[in-house]
Design an enzyme around this catalytic site. Structure first.
Site, PDB file in Angstrom:
ATOM      1  N   ARG A 132       0.863  -1.172   0.000  1.00 26.97           N
ATOM      2  CA  ARG A 132       0.000   0.000   0.000  1.00 26.97           C
ATOM      3  C   ARG A 132       0.906   1.230   0.000  1.00 26.97           C
ATOM      4  NH1 ARG A 132      -1.991  -3.520   4.057  1.00 26.97           N
ATOM      5  NH2 ARG A 132      -4.101  -4.308   3.650  1.00 26.97           N
ATOM      6  N   LYS A 155      -1.825  -2.564   8.025  1.00 23.00           N
ATOM      7  CA  LYS A 155      -2.956  -2.111   8.836  1.00 23.00           C
ATOM      8  C   LYS A 155      -2.969  -2.837  10.176  1.00 23.00           C
ATOM      9  CE  LYS A 155      -6.136  -0.793   5.099  1.00 23.00           C
ATOM     10  NZ  LYS A 155      -7.460  -1.056   4.502  1.00 23.00           N
ATOM     11  N   HIS A 223      -2.839   2.901  -5.806  1.00 28.78           N
ATOM     12  CA  HIS A 223      -3.395   1.710  -5.162  1.00 28.78           C
ATOM     13  C   HIS A 223      -3.768   0.651  -6.191  1.00 28.78           C
ATOM     14  CE1 HIS A 223      -4.843  -0.336  -1.605  1.00 28.78           C
ATOM     15  NE2 HIS A 223      -5.964  -0.638  -2.227  1.00 28.78           N
ATOM     16  N   ARG A 226      -1.238  -2.066  -6.655  1.00 28.50           N
ATOM     17  CA  ARG A 226      -1.348  -3.199  -5.724  1.00 28.50           C
ATOM     18  C   ARG A 226      -2.386  -4.203  -6.226  1.00 28.50           C
ATOM     19  NH1 ARG A 226      -1.320  -4.840  -0.066  1.00 28.50           N
ATOM     20  NH2 ARG A 226      -3.430  -5.223   0.725  1.00 28.50           N
ATOM     21  N   HIS A 249      -3.795  -9.405   4.155  1.00 32.04           N
ATOM     22  CA  HIS A 249      -5.224  -9.403   4.459  1.00 32.04           C
ATOM     23  C   HIS A 249      -5.491 -10.223   5.713  1.00 32.04           C
ATOM     24  CE1 HIS A 249      -6.523  -8.483   0.033  1.00 32.04           C
ATOM     25  NE2 HIS A 249      -6.207  -7.397   0.715  1.00 32.04           N
ATOM     26  N   TYR A 258     -10.170 -11.169  -5.771  1.00 33.53           N
ATOM     27  CA  TYR A 258      -9.308 -11.193  -6.947  1.00 33.53           C
ATOM     28  C   TYR A 258      -9.595 -12.390  -7.849  1.00 33.53           C
ATOM     29  CZ  TYR A 258      -6.831  -7.374  -4.795  1.00 33.53           C
ATOM     30  OH  TYR A 258      -6.528  -6.152  -4.243  1.00 33.53           O
TER      31      TYR A 258
END
Length: 277
Positions: A132, A155, A223, A226, A249, A258
């Site tokens: 990111r 994150k 983004h 990515r 994730h 995806y």
């Protein structure tokens, strides 16, 4: 912070009109019920607020009500209200040639050779390692010299290891050798023209300029690089669990989107190539 403050003001203003009360204080906020929240959301949606923004607004109101209860010294009893269902949109990856052309064009248009090397290194990190923008900006110089893998903090302060392919490593090494500022210790790896931390908006502006010059779609943002990373390696046979680890994730459901992107790409190829499609 501005968004949550604005939400608090809008909610108290609405509550005053809705209840016909001139003053909404902390005590009044502790008595808010589910019907009040639903009416507020309906009012905001009628004003054109999207589902994703409405969910964020609801989260802000709940936090505000919890704060009001704490100020009154009473237990927070937040009314249960379901957030609007957000439509799931598919990421829009770019073709490999477009991603590389974008990175190279952004580098060529930079105001100085070392800034061009910096922008190229950042964009290749996003596409070549699936980072990111915020993750790339948080890297510090103490990761140098770059090895075969890189520890990234994503994150919720979750760390993961990502492989660094030779092309990305070479781009970072080239930037480091050209950078006029010392890159040692805990200073940011990617610095601005004056040597301070790089503003992520400058990366977005660099990409936007390259996108215009190349006639590429507006969806090709930093983004999106990515997203392109994830889609391209999945199309080449990557395991979904491995991709989840690479992207950082927390849930596999975030990665599974995806597979839909790849299926959509295959159907598009089929429709354009099969004589009876």
């Amino acid at each position: 912070m501005r968004a949550y403050t604005a939400t608090a003001h809008r909610f108290t203003d609405f509550l005053g009109r809705y209840r016909g009360e001139e003053v909404i204080n902390a005590e009044a906020l502790t008595k808010v019920n589910a019907a009040d929240l639903r009416a507020f959301l309906a009012d905001r949606r009628a004003g054109g607020l999207g589902a994703a923004s409405a969910a964020r607004v609801l989260s802000g109101v709940r936090a505000f009500l919890k704060y009001a209860a704490e100020q009154q010294g009473v237990p927070a009893q937040i009314p249960r209200t379901r957030a609007p269902k957000r439509p799931r949109t598919l990421p829009r990856p770019a073709a490999p040639d477009d991603t590389m052309g974008l990175a190279e064009n952004a580098a060529d248009a930079a105001s100085a050779p070392w800034i061009g090397a910096r922008d190229l290194a950042i964009l290749l990190l996003l596409y070549g390692a699936g980072l990111r923008v915020a993750e790339a900006m948080s890297l510090t110089a103490d990761i140098l010299p770059i090895g075969a893998t890189l520890r990234v903090t994503g994150k919720r302060s979750k760390t993961r290891m990502v492989p660094i392919v030779p092309a990305v490593r070479e781009a970072i090494d080239d930037y480091v050798s050209r950078c006029p500022y010392p890159l040692r210790g805990a200073v940011p790896l990617f610095v601005g023209a004056r040597g301070g931390p790089l503003n992520p908006d400058l990366v977005r502006r660099s990409v936007a300029g390259a996108r215009r010059r190349l006639g590429l779609p507006d969806t090709l943002t930093p983004h999106a690089l990515r997203h392109s990373f994830a889609t391209h390696i999945l199309a080449r046979g990557a395991d979904l669990r491995a991709l989840q680890e690479l992207l950082g994730h927390a849930s596999l459901s975030s990665t599974q989107i995806y597979t839909a992107v790849d299926a959509a790409r295959l159907l598009d190829v089929y429709r354009h190539a099969h004589p009876r499609a």
